[in-house]
Design a protein around this motif. Structure first.
Motif, PDB file in Angstrom:
ATOM      1  N   LEU A  96      13.510   1.804  -1.197  1.00  0.00           N
ATOM      2  CA  LEU A  96      13.358   0.362  -1.414  1.00  0.00           C
ATOM      3  C   LEU A  96      14.371  -0.171  -2.417  1.00  0.00           C
ATOM      4  O   LEU A  96      14.887  -1.284  -2.271  1.00  0.00           O
ATOM      5  CB  LEU A  96      11.932   0.055  -1.901  1.00  0.00           C
ATOM      6  CG  LEU A  96      10.815   0.291  -0.880  1.00  0.00           C
ATOM      7  CD1 LEU A  96       9.452   0.215  -1.550  1.00  0.00           C
ATOM      8  CD2 LEU A  96      10.897  -0.714   0.261  1.00  0.00           C
ATOM      9  N   GLU A  97      14.692   0.632  -3.430  1.00  0.00           N
ATOM     10  CA  GLU A  97      15.602   0.164  -4.478  1.00  0.00           C
ATOM     11  C   GLU A  97      17.065   0.177  -4.054  1.00  0.00           C
ATOM     12  O   GLU A  97      17.933  -0.253  -4.808  1.00  0.00           O
ATOM     13  CB  GLU A  97      15.390   0.974  -5.758  1.00  0.00           C
ATOM     14  CG  GLU A  97      14.071   0.645  -6.457  1.00  0.00           C
ATOM     15  CD  GLU A  97      13.990   1.168  -7.872  1.00  0.00           C
ATOM     16  OE1 GLU A  97      14.731   2.127  -8.205  1.00  0.00           O
ATOM     17  OE2 GLU A  97      13.182   0.620  -8.654  1.00  0.00           O
ATOM     18  N   GLN A  98      17.340   0.642  -2.843  1.00  0.00           N
ATOM     19  CA  GLN A  98      18.707   0.550  -2.327  1.00  0.00           C
ATOM     20  C   GLN A  98      19.086  -0.904  -2.030  1.00  0.00           C
ATOM     21  O   GLN A  98      20.259  -1.248  -1.977  1.00  0.00           O
ATOM     22  CB  GLN A  98      18.840   1.392  -1.046  1.00  0.00           C
ATOM     23  CG  GLN A  98      18.804   2.899  -1.296  1.00  0.00           C
ATOM     24  CD  GLN A  98      18.812   3.692  -0.005  1.00  0.00           C
ATOM     25  OE1 GLN A  98      19.087   3.158   1.070  1.00  0.00           O
ATOM     26  NE2 GLN A  98      18.503   4.976  -0.096  1.00  0.00           N
ATOM     27  N   GLU A  99      18.073  -1.738  -1.851  1.00  0.00           N
ATOM     28  CA  GLU A  99      18.319  -3.156  -1.569  1.00  0.00           C
ATOM     29  C   GLU A  99      18.574  -3.906  -2.875  1.00  0.00           C
ATOM     30  O   GLU A  99      17.867  -3.701  -3.871  1.00  0.00           O
ATOM     31  CB  GLU A  99      17.113  -3.764  -0.851  1.00  0.00           C
ATOM     32  CG  GLU A  99      17.345  -5.175  -0.361  1.00  0.00           C
ATOM     33  CD  GLU A  99      16.136  -5.738   0.369  1.00  0.00           C
ATOM     34  OE1 GLU A  99      16.104  -6.967   0.568  1.00  0.00           O
ATOM     35  OE2 GLU A  99      15.222  -4.965   0.715  1.00  0.00           O
ATOM     36  N   ASP A 152       0.871  -1.174   0.000  1.00  0.00           N
ATOM     37  CA  ASP A 152       0.000   0.000   0.000  1.00  0.00           C
ATOM     38  C   ASP A 152       0.909   1.225   0.000  1.00  0.00           C
ATOM     39  O   ASP A 152       1.702   1.408   0.925  1.00  0.00           O
ATOM     40  CB  ASP A 152      -0.897  -0.023   1.246  1.00  0.00           C
ATOM     41  CG  ASP A 152      -1.946   1.085   1.248  1.00  0.00           C
ATOM     42  OD1 ASP A 152      -1.645   2.199   0.784  1.00  0.00           O
ATOM     43  OD2 ASP A 152      -3.064   0.828   1.739  1.00  0.00           O
ATOM     44  N   ALA A 153       0.799   2.067  -1.024  1.00  0.00           N
ATOM     45  CA  ALA A 153       1.693   3.228  -1.158  1.00  0.00           C
ATOM     46  C   ALA A 153       1.589   4.181   0.031  1.00  0.00           C
ATOM     47  O   ALA A 153       2.513   4.963   0.281  1.00  0.00           O
ATOM     48  CB  ALA A 153       1.394   3.977  -2.456  1.00  0.00           C
ATOM     49  N   ARG A 154       0.500   4.110   0.779  1.00  0.00           N
ATOM     50  CA  ARG A 154       0.349   4.989   1.938  1.00  0.00           C
ATOM     51  C   ARG A 154       1.137   4.489   3.145  1.00  0.00           C
ATOM     52  O   ARG A 154       1.487   5.259   4.036  1.00  0.00           O
ATOM     53  CB  ARG A 154      -1.138   5.112   2.319  1.00  0.00           C
ATOM     54  CG  ARG A 154      -1.997   5.740   1.242  1.00  0.00           C
ATOM     55  CD  ARG A 154      -3.474   5.533   1.522  1.00  0.00           C
ATOM     56  NE  ARG A 154      -3.831   4.110   1.496  1.00  0.00           N
ATOM     57  CZ  ARG A 154      -5.049   3.640   1.774  1.00  0.00           C
ATOM     58  NH1 ARG A 154      -6.010   4.493   2.116  1.00  0.00           N
ATOM     59  NH2 ARG A 154      -5.293   2.354   1.708  1.00  0.00           N
ATOM     60  N   ILE A 155       1.409   3.159   3.171  1.00  0.00           N
ATOM     61  CA  ILE A 155       2.153   2.557   4.290  1.00  0.00           C
ATOM     62  C   ILE A 155       3.115   1.496   3.731  1.00  0.00           C
ATOM     63  O   ILE A 155       2.973   0.309   4.011  1.00  0.00           O
ATOM     64  CB  ILE A 155       1.202   1.946   5.347  1.00  0.00           C
ATOM     65  CG1 ILE A 155       0.160   1.007   4.695  1.00  0.00           C
ATOM     66  CG2 ILE A 155       0.510   3.029   6.157  1.00  0.00           C
ATOM     67  CD1 ILE A 155      -0.622   0.171   5.701  1.00  0.00           C
ATOM     68  N   PRO A 156       4.124   1.923   2.967  1.00  0.00           N
ATOM     69  CA  PRO A 156       5.000   0.941   2.304  1.00  0.00           C
ATOM     70  C   PRO A 156       5.738   0.010   3.258  1.00  0.00           C
ATOM     71  O   PRO A 156       5.966  -1.155   2.923  1.00  0.00           O
ATOM     72  CB  PRO A 156       5.994   1.824   1.533  1.00  0.00           C
ATOM     73  CG  PRO A 156       5.279   3.117   1.338  1.00  0.00           C
ATOM     74  CD  PRO A 156       4.465   3.298   2.574  1.00  0.00           C
ATOM     75  N   PHE A 157       6.111   0.499   4.430  1.00  0.00           N
ATOM     76  CA  PHE A 157       6.784  -0.382   5.389  1.00  0.00           C
ATOM     77  C   PHE A 157       5.783  -1.272   6.117  1.00  0.00           C
ATOM     78  O   PHE A 157       5.964  -2.484   6.211  1.00  0.00           O
ATOM     79  CB  PHE A 157       7.584   0.416   6.424  1.00  0.00           C
ATOM     80  CG  PHE A 157       8.099  -0.444   7.549  1.00  0.00           C
ATOM     81  CD1 PHE A 157       9.220  -1.235   7.375  1.00  0.00           C
ATOM     82  CD2 PHE A 157       7.429  -0.508   8.770  1.00  0.00           C
ATOM     83  CE1 PHE A 157       9.687  -2.066   8.395  1.00  0.00           C
ATOM     84  CE2 PHE A 157       7.871  -1.335   9.791  1.00  0.00           C
ATOM     85  CZ  PHE A 157       9.006  -2.111   9.599  1.00  0.00           C
ATOM     86  N   SER A 158       4.742  -0.680   6.652  1.00  0.00           N
ATOM     87  CA  SER A 158       3.789  -1.436   7.467  1.00  0.00           C
ATOM     88  C   SER A 158       3.030  -2.483   6.655  1.00  0.00           C
ATOM     89  O   SER A 158       2.569  -3.481   7.209  1.00  0.00           O
ATOM     90  CB  SER A 158       2.799  -0.484   8.147  1.00  0.00           C
ATOM     91  OG  SER A 158       3.473   0.344   9.073  1.00  0.00           O
ATOM     92  N   SER A 159       2.910  -2.269   5.335  1.00  0.00           N
ATOM     93  CA  SER A 159       2.226  -3.262   4.492  1.00  0.00           C
ATOM     94  C   SER A 159       3.205  -4.263   3.886  1.00  0.00           C
ATOM     95  O   SER A 159       2.827  -5.109   3.082  1.00  0.00           O
ATOM     96  CB  SER A 159       1.437  -2.572   3.375  1.00  0.00           C
ATOM     97  OG  SER A 159       2.277  -1.788   2.541  1.00  0.00           O
ATOM     98  N   GLU A 160       4.475  -4.174   4.299  1.00  0.00           N
ATOM     99  CA  GLU A 160       5.509  -5.099   3.832  1.00  0.00           C
ATOM    100  C   GLU A 160       5.565  -6.270   4.812  1.00  0.00           C
ATOM    101  O   GLU A 160       5.815  -6.089   6.000  1.00  0.00           O
ATOM    102  CB  GLU A 160       6.848  -4.360   3.805  1.00  0.00           C
ATOM    103  CG  GLU A 160       7.961  -5.088   3.104  1.00  0.00           C
ATOM    104  CD  GLU A 160       9.224  -4.209   3.062  1.00  0.00           C
ATOM    105  OE1 GLU A 160       9.838  -4.135   2.004  1.00  0.00           O
ATOM    106  OE2 GLU A 160       9.557  -3.596   4.094  1.00  0.00           O
ATOM    107  N   ASN A 161       5.302  -7.465   4.305  1.00  0.00           N
ATOM    108  CA  ASN A 161       5.220  -8.639   5.169  1.00  0.00           C
ATOM    109  C   ASN A 161       6.617  -9.211   5.433  1.00  0.00           C
ATOM    110  O   ASN A 161       7.281  -9.659   4.503  1.00  0.00           O
ATOM    111  CB  ASN A 161       4.339  -9.703   4.495  1.00  0.00           C
ATOM    112  CG  ASN A 161       4.020 -10.859   5.412  1.00  0.00           C
ATOM    113  OD1 ASN A 161       4.737 -11.145   6.364  1.00  0.00           O
ATOM    114  ND2 ASN A 161       2.922 -11.547   5.120  1.00  0.00           N
ATOM    115  N   PRO A 162       7.088  -9.216   6.693  1.00  0.00           N
ATOM    116  CA  PRO A 162       8.418  -9.768   6.978  1.00  0.00           C
ATOM    117  C   PRO A 162       8.546 -11.244   6.620  1.00  0.00           C
ATOM    118  O   PRO A 162       9.645 -11.730   6.371  1.00  0.00           O
ATOM    119  CB  PRO A 162       8.590  -9.540   8.486  1.00  0.00           C
ATOM    120  CG  PRO A 162       7.238  -9.244   9.013  1.00  0.00           C
ATOM    121  CD  PRO A 162       6.449  -8.656   7.900  1.00  0.00           C
ATOM    122  N   LEU A 163       7.415 -11.972   6.568  1.00  0.00           N
ATOM    123  CA  LEU A 163       7.467 -13.367   6.127  1.00  0.00           C
ATOM    124  C   LEU A 163       7.952 -13.462   4.686  1.00  0.00           C
ATOM    125  O   LEU A 163       8.706 -14.353   4.321  1.00  0.00           O
ATOM    126  CB  LEU A 163       6.087 -14.021   6.242  1.00  0.00           C
ATOM    127  CG  LEU A 163       5.593 -14.407   7.636  1.00  0.00           C
ATOM    128  CD1 LEU A 163       4.205 -15.037   7.542  1.00  0.00           C
ATOM    129  CD2 LEU A 163       6.552 -15.370   8.317  1.00  0.00           C
TER     130      LEU A 163
END
Length: 316
Positions: A79-82, A34-45
């Protein structure tokens, strides 16, 4: 803010096992955020799946039409730094933007085309980020059920896009526990978890506290407020409630109704283009979460040692 979300239905556990079985045969992962919450919507799994299998990923920041465009670009750069990551911001209203996802997949797996073979992709994401709508747009037909509620997709399917790319769809999966309490509130505010998972008023207070700092002008304009916003979130929520007629007998503000209005207007974009988190903010939060976890571990070890000493004393 101790409301850590724990929401891991049985079908999500099943989906996790299925993903782990199929992933070794996948060339590129497509992760919808979700572009509004790019980190929080990123699943660590998903990050764990990727690292275990060394898979490149296209991170799709969907709902860019609801997010702050300046913040969206910051997140793409971040994100593209990774290594092995390509990021793109889209809205499913624009078919050309959606189709650019497959072009990025080709860039990340050129060896498959060189061999004359289909690029095998897997699309993943937490519930309610628009994954099914993206799949239908890519396929040019309805192959995935869509809905404005979390956890609509329940089983995995493979879709041949007829353009050299095969797409494996997966159910939207959350992880067993959202460690960062701030992320829990953001997931609730944007509708990634069911509204019953957290209290509406708590979510609204968290949201308005952030908006006072980050987007005061949007709040003033939307709710026709004076230049000086109330200093506390409860005062501001009461003011919004009065402006919208959320009143009970005796003129008291119905905070639950006011909270519903705020959250719904955030979700549908009526408030304006809003991003709920910034990269540097997340860095600070993760440091605090790590410190809190370390403190809790120390307290647990201390209590365990005290119990051991008491046991030994009682045995004498």
């Amino acid at each position: 803010m101790s409301n850590a979300i724990q929401w891991f239905p049985g079908h999500m556990h099943k989906a996790r096992k299925e993903i782990e079985e199929v992933l070794p045969k996948i060339d590129v992962i497509i992760e919808v955020l979700d572009a509004r919450i790019p980190f929080s919507s990123e699943n660590p799994l998903i990050k764990t799946f990727r690292e275990k299998n060394a898979k490149p990923v296209v991170k799709v920041l969907n709902k860019r039409d609801l997010a702050d465009p300046e913040m969206t670009q910051l997140w793409i750069d971040h994100l593209e730094q990774e290594q092995g990551v390509k990021a793109i911001a889209i809205t499913t209203e624009n078919l050309n933007e959606v189709k650019m996802i497959t072009e990025l997949c080709r860039k990340l797996a050129p060896h498959r085309e060189d061999m004359g073979k289909n690029i095998r992709t897997m699309i993943m994401g937490i519930p309610n980020v628009g994954k099914s709508t993206i799949i239908n747009s890519l396929a040019g037909r309805t192959v995935a059920v869509t809905g404005n509620q979390p956890a609509v997709t329940r089983q995995q399917q493979r879709i041949n896009l007829q353009n050299g790319i095969v797409l494996s769809d997966t159910p939207g999966i959350l992880w067993p526990k959202v460690e960062n309490p701030h992320s829990g509130f953001r997931l609730a505010a944007t509708g990634a978890v069911k509204d019953t998972a957290m209290d509406y008023i708590d979510v609204a207070f968290f949201t308005i506290e952030y908006l006072i700092q980050a987007y005061p002008e949007l709040i003033k304009a939307r709710y026709d407020l004076d230049d000086d916003l109330p200093e506390s979130e409860i005062e501001l929520m009461e003011e919004i409630g009065r402006k919208r007629g959320c009143l009970r007998s005796g003129g008291r503000v119905d905070l639950h109704k006011a909270s519903e209005i705020l959250i719904n207007e955030l979700r549908n974009g009526t408030l304006g283009h809003i991003t709920m988190e910034r990269p540097e903010m997340i860095t600070e939060e993760l440091v605090k979460v790590a410190a809190d976890n370390e403190r809790k571990a120390e307290e647990k070890a201390k209590k365990k040692e005290e119990r051991r000493k008491r046991y030994l004393r009682n045995k004498r």
